[in-house]
Design a protein around this motif. Sequence first.
Motif, PDB file in Angstrom:
ATOM      1  N   MET A  68       0.832  -1.204   0.000  1.00  0.00           N
ATOM      2  CA  MET A  68       0.000   0.000   0.000  1.00  0.00           C
ATOM      3  C   MET A  68       0.863   1.249   0.000  1.00  0.00           C
ATOM      4  O   MET A  68       0.593   2.215  -0.732  1.00  0.00           O
ATOM      5  N   ARG A  69       1.904   1.245   0.814  1.00  0.00           N
ATOM      6  CA  ARG A  69       2.813   2.404   0.875  1.00  0.00           C
ATOM      7  C   ARG A  69       3.490   2.615  -0.480  1.00  0.00           C
ATOM      8  O   ARG A  69       3.630   3.754  -0.947  1.00  0.00           O
ATOM      9  N   ARG A  70       3.897   1.529  -1.139  1.00  0.00           N
ATOM     10  CA  ARG A  70       4.533   1.648  -2.444  1.00  0.00           C
ATOM     11  C   ARG A  70       3.573   2.220  -3.478  1.00  0.00           C
ATOM     12  O   ARG A  70       3.935   3.130  -4.253  1.00  0.00           O
ATOM     13  N   LEU A  71       2.341   1.700  -3.494  1.00  0.00           N
ATOM     14  CA  LEU A  71       1.349   2.173  -4.461  1.00  0.00           C
ATOM     15  C   LEU A  71       1.031   3.653  -4.255  1.00  0.00           C
ATOM     16  O   LEU A  71       0.876   4.406  -5.223  1.00  0.00           O
ATOM     17  N   ASP A  72       0.935   4.063  -3.005  1.00  0.00           N
ATOM     18  CA  ASP A  72       0.617   5.468  -2.731  1.00  0.00           C
ATOM     19  C   ASP A  72       1.795   6.390  -3.028  1.00  0.00           C
ATOM     20  O   ASP A  72       1.625   7.611  -3.112  1.00  0.00           O
ATOM     21  N   GLY A  73       2.970   5.818  -3.196  1.00  0.00           N
ATOM     22  CA  GLY A  73       4.134   6.618  -3.562  1.00  0.00           C
ATOM     23  C   GLY A  73       4.243   6.851  -5.054  1.00  0.00           C
ATOM     24  O   GLY A  73       5.094   7.636  -5.510  1.00  0.00           O
ATOM     25  N   GLU A  74       3.393   6.156  -5.839  1.00  0.00           N
ATOM     26  CA  GLU A  74       3.398   6.316  -7.284  1.00  0.00           C
ATOM     27  C   GLU A  74       2.340   7.323  -7.718  1.00  0.00           C
ATOM     28  O   GLU A  74       1.332   7.531  -7.039  1.00  0.00           O
ATOM     29  N   ALA A  75       2.548   7.946  -8.874  1.00  0.00           N
ATOM     30  CA  ALA A  75       1.567   8.881  -9.421  1.00  0.00           C
ATOM     31  C   ALA A  75       0.280   8.141  -9.760  1.00  0.00           C
ATOM     32  O   ALA A  75       0.315   7.032 -10.310  1.00  0.00           O
ATOM     33  N   SER A  76      -0.863   8.741  -9.425  1.00  0.00           N
ATOM     34  CA  SER A  76      -2.151   8.091  -9.657  1.00  0.00           C
ATOM     35  C   SER A  76      -3.231   9.150  -9.828  1.00  0.00           C
ATOM     36  O   SER A  76      -3.172  10.229  -9.233  1.00  0.00           O
ATOM     37  N   PHE A  77      -4.248   8.809 -10.646  1.00  0.00           N
ATOM     38  CA  PHE A  77      -5.384   9.702 -10.831  1.00  0.00           C
ATOM     39  C   PHE A  77      -6.472   9.451  -9.779  1.00  0.00           C
ATOM     40  O   PHE A  77      -7.398  10.238  -9.641  1.00  0.00           O
ATOM     41  N   GLY A  78      -6.355   8.349  -9.055  1.00  0.00           N
ATOM     42  CA  GLY A  78      -7.349   8.007  -8.047  1.00  0.00           C
ATOM     43  C   GLY A  78      -6.903   8.429  -6.659  1.00  0.00           C
ATOM     44  O   GLY A  78      -5.777   8.911  -6.460  1.00  0.00           O
ATOM     45  N   PRO A  79      -7.769   8.244  -5.675  1.00  0.00           N
ATOM     46  CA  PRO A  79      -7.407   8.591  -4.300  1.00  0.00           C
ATOM     47  C   PRO A  79      -6.346   7.630  -3.766  1.00  0.00           C
ATOM     48  O   PRO A  79      -6.185   6.518  -4.274  1.00  0.00           O
TER      49      PRO A  79
END
Length: 244
Positions: free
Chosen positions: A112-123
Amino acid sequence: MLRGLRIEWSKVEDRGGYPYDIPAIAQIEELDLNASVTIFVGANGSGKSTLLEAIATQLRCNPEGGSRNFAFSTENTLSPLHRTIRLITGAPVHKDAFFYRADTYFNVATEMRRLDGEASFGPPVVSSYGGTDLHDLSHGQAVIRLLRHRFSPRGIYVMDEPEAALAPETQFEAIAAIADLTRRGAQFVLATHSPLLMAMPGATLYELTEHGLERRAYHELGHVRLYKRFLADPASVLAHLTED
């Protein structure tokens, strides 16, 4: 809704090999999972986690834990059981699924921490878990966040030993959260060593032993009988275990 599972033995190449040589798994033809809460109980090595892993994988959850959107892998230890079971489903159709494993929840939080560290259009992913990085919480707090924020009435949730992180009073909090979710339509399949979770009202209880798999009443479970004996006279039980 998950109604049951069937092992398609015609697809099993080696019925005498793991995990088909586990007594509880060896005798399964079709298993009723129609209750809002189904609980597997048994000693270490009895097949509970193997069975839950196969169910979760068939639900398209990540075998190491998480939802259908998690694809990380640290080590491939998945047994072949998931390839030979068929889930029996019916209405209502649940739109969500999640696999909680006590031994790999740290890896889920890290992903989860890794995914949230990537650019994303979603929350951020963490917003579905109460808005706090799970690594900033104790394991038990993170489990309660999962139940209170991530799970919904629209889901099927497979949980392997959730009590491993929970103090007794927090287990009661977990029971209340699960009961609330099931009243509103969610479904749970659990494996546990906790006599508190085993007492979940309305749960279907299966005991896995060296003799196979049997449906039990709460008072018939070996774990429950053992705890009752210990709590009735702990000094006597401990004296027997520790005497020279």
